[in-house]
Enzyme design. Structure first.
Site, mmCIF file in Angstrom:
data_model
loop_
_atom_site.group_PDB
_atom_site.id
_atom_site.type_symbol
_atom_site.label_atom_id
_atom_site.label_comp_id
_atom_site.label_asym_id
_atom_site.label_seq_id
_atom_site.Cartn_x
_atom_site.Cartn_y
_atom_site.Cartn_z
ATOM 1 C CB SER A 1 -7.778 -5.585 -4.655
ATOM 2 O OG SER A 1 -8.222 -4.259 -4.886
ATOM 3 C CD GLU B 1 -12.132 -4.722 -3.166
ATOM 4 O OE1 GLU B 1 -10.988 -5.135 -3.480
ATOM 5 O OE2 GLU B 1 -12.969 -5.423 -2.565
ATOM 6 C CG ASN B 2 -6.618 -2.222 -6.996
ATOM 7 O OD1 ASN B 2 -5.723 -3.033 -6.787
ATOM 8 N ND2 ASN B 2 -6.927 -1.268 -6.112
ATOM 9 C CG ASP C 1 -2.056 0.965 1.123
ATOM 10 O OD1 ASP C 1 -2.346 1.421 -0.006
ATOM 11 O OD2 ASP C 1 -2.679 1.274 2.149
ATOM 12 N NE ARG D 1 -8.029 0.253 5.468
ATOM 13 C CZ ARG D 1 -8.194 0.222 4.146
ATOM 14 N NH1 ARG D 1 -8.752 -0.845 3.582
ATOM 15 N NH2 ARG D 1 -7.828 1.234 3.386
ATOM 16 C CB THR D 2 -5.858 -8.039 6.666
ATOM 17 O OG1 THR D 2 -7.177 -8.380 7.110
ATOM 18 C CG2 THR D 2 -4.898 -8.086 7.846
#
Length: 262
Positions: free
Chosen positions: A78, A80-81, A33, A209-210
Site C-alpha cells: 500500500s 502507507e507501506n 495482513d 476493516r478494508t
C-alpha cells in the site's frame, strides 16, 4: 496417530465445504495482513514473515484455479507501506522483484493462462521492482484465462482523487462537459483497473476493516467481505472455502430480497 486423524478430519471437512459451494465469485480481492506479526510470534524478523506469506499466495492461486475464480487481486504493497523502516522495505522490495520474475517464468503460469497486471502508483517503486513489473506484464500479456492483479503502491483514496483531478482538467480544458461525466468516464481514469468489479474481499490477521482497498470496484459493487483471524502465512484452504461460502450466502440473501421486492 493423532496427526493422522487430524489430517483425515481436515480432508473430510474440506470435502464437505466444497460440496456446499455452488456459486463461485468471479473476482476475489485479498488483504494479506499479518506477515510481520506471524514472524514476531515465530521469533523471526519481518522479512521471514513476508517470505512465508509469499508461499500462501501461490497456494491461493491454485485454490482459485480449482474452484473456477476468474480474477484475483492481492494487496501486496500500500501507499502507507512506504513509511516502514528501510531495513524492512529493502528485503520486501527484493522479495517482490524475485517473485514477480519467478512467477512470470513459471511453466504452470503459462499452462493455466495467467495474466499478471500491476495496479497502483507503480512509478513510486524502486527501479528494480518497476522492471520486474514490466517483465511480468510483458511475459504474461498473451494469457487470457485468469487475471492476477498485484496492487503495488496502491491507495484507494489516491486512486479516486487522481481520477477526479484528471476529469477536472479535461472539463477545464473544454474537452468534455460536466454533464458528460458518468461511470465509464471515472473508470477510464482509474489505475490500470481490474477487468471485473470485486465480488468478495478477504482480510486475514483479525482486523475487520478494508483499509482503503478498491473502494470503487468493491464498495461500489457492495462486495461480500470475509474477515478471519489467521495471519496470512497461516491462511488455509478451509479459510478460503469459508470465505467463498460467505459470498454465496450473501448472494442467496440478495436473490431472496430481490424476489420479495418484485
Amino acid at each position: 496417530m493423532w496427526q493422522r486423524l487430524r489430517g483425515l478430519a481436515g480432508r473430510a471437512y474440506r470435502r464437505h465445504l466444497r460440496r456446499e459451494i455452488d456459486d463461485v465469485p468471479d473476482h476475489v480481492a485479498v488483504i494479506q495482513d499479518g506477515n510481520r506479526r506471524y514472524a514476531r510470534e515465530q521469533g523471526d524478523d519481518a522479512p521471514e514473515g513476508h517470505r512465508a506469506g509469499a508461499d500462501t499466495t501461490e497456494q491461493v492461486l491454485d485454490w482459485c484455479a480449482d474452484l473456477g475464480v476468474s480474477e484475483l487481486t492481492l494487496y501486496a504493497f500500500s501507499t502507507e507501506n512506504f513509511e516502514r523502516p528501510d531495513e524492512e522495505l529493502k528485503p520486501l522490495f527484493d522479495l517482490l522483484e524475485r517473485k514477480l520474475r519467478e512467477f512470470a517464468d513459471a511453466d504452470r503460469v503459462h499452462d493455466e493462462g495467467v495474466r499478471v497486471r500491476a495496479i497502483g502508483d507503480v512509478a513510486r517503486l524502486p527501479p528494480r521492482v518497476r522492471d520486474a513489473v514490466e517483465y511480468a506484464e510483458r511475459r504474461t500479456a498473451g494469457n487470457d484465462r485468469f487475471t492476477l492483479n498485484v496492487a503495488l503502491a496502491y491507495g484507494g483514496r489516491t486512486e479516486l482523487l487522481d481520477a477526479a483531478r484528471a476529469i477536472a482538467r479535461d472539463v477545464d480544458a473544454g474537452e468534455m462537459a460536466p454533464g458528460d461525466v458518468d461511470v465509464e468516464t471515472v473508470e477510464s481514469r482509474l489505475y490500470d483497473r481490474p477487468i471485473r468489479d470485486v465480488d468478495l474481499i478477504v482480510r486475514t490477521g483479525g482486523d475487520e476493516r478494508t483499509s482503503n482497498f478498491l473502494p470503487w470496484h468493491a464498495n461500489g459493487n457492495e462486495a461480500a467481505v470475509y474477515f478471519c483471524a489467521p495471519y496470512w502465512p497461516e491462511f488455509s484452504e478451509v479459510d478460503f472455502l469459508r470465505a467463498i461460502r460467505t459470498y454465496e450466502s450473501r448472494e442467496e440473501s440478495w436473490q431472496r430480497a430481490r424476489a420479495e421486492r418484485a
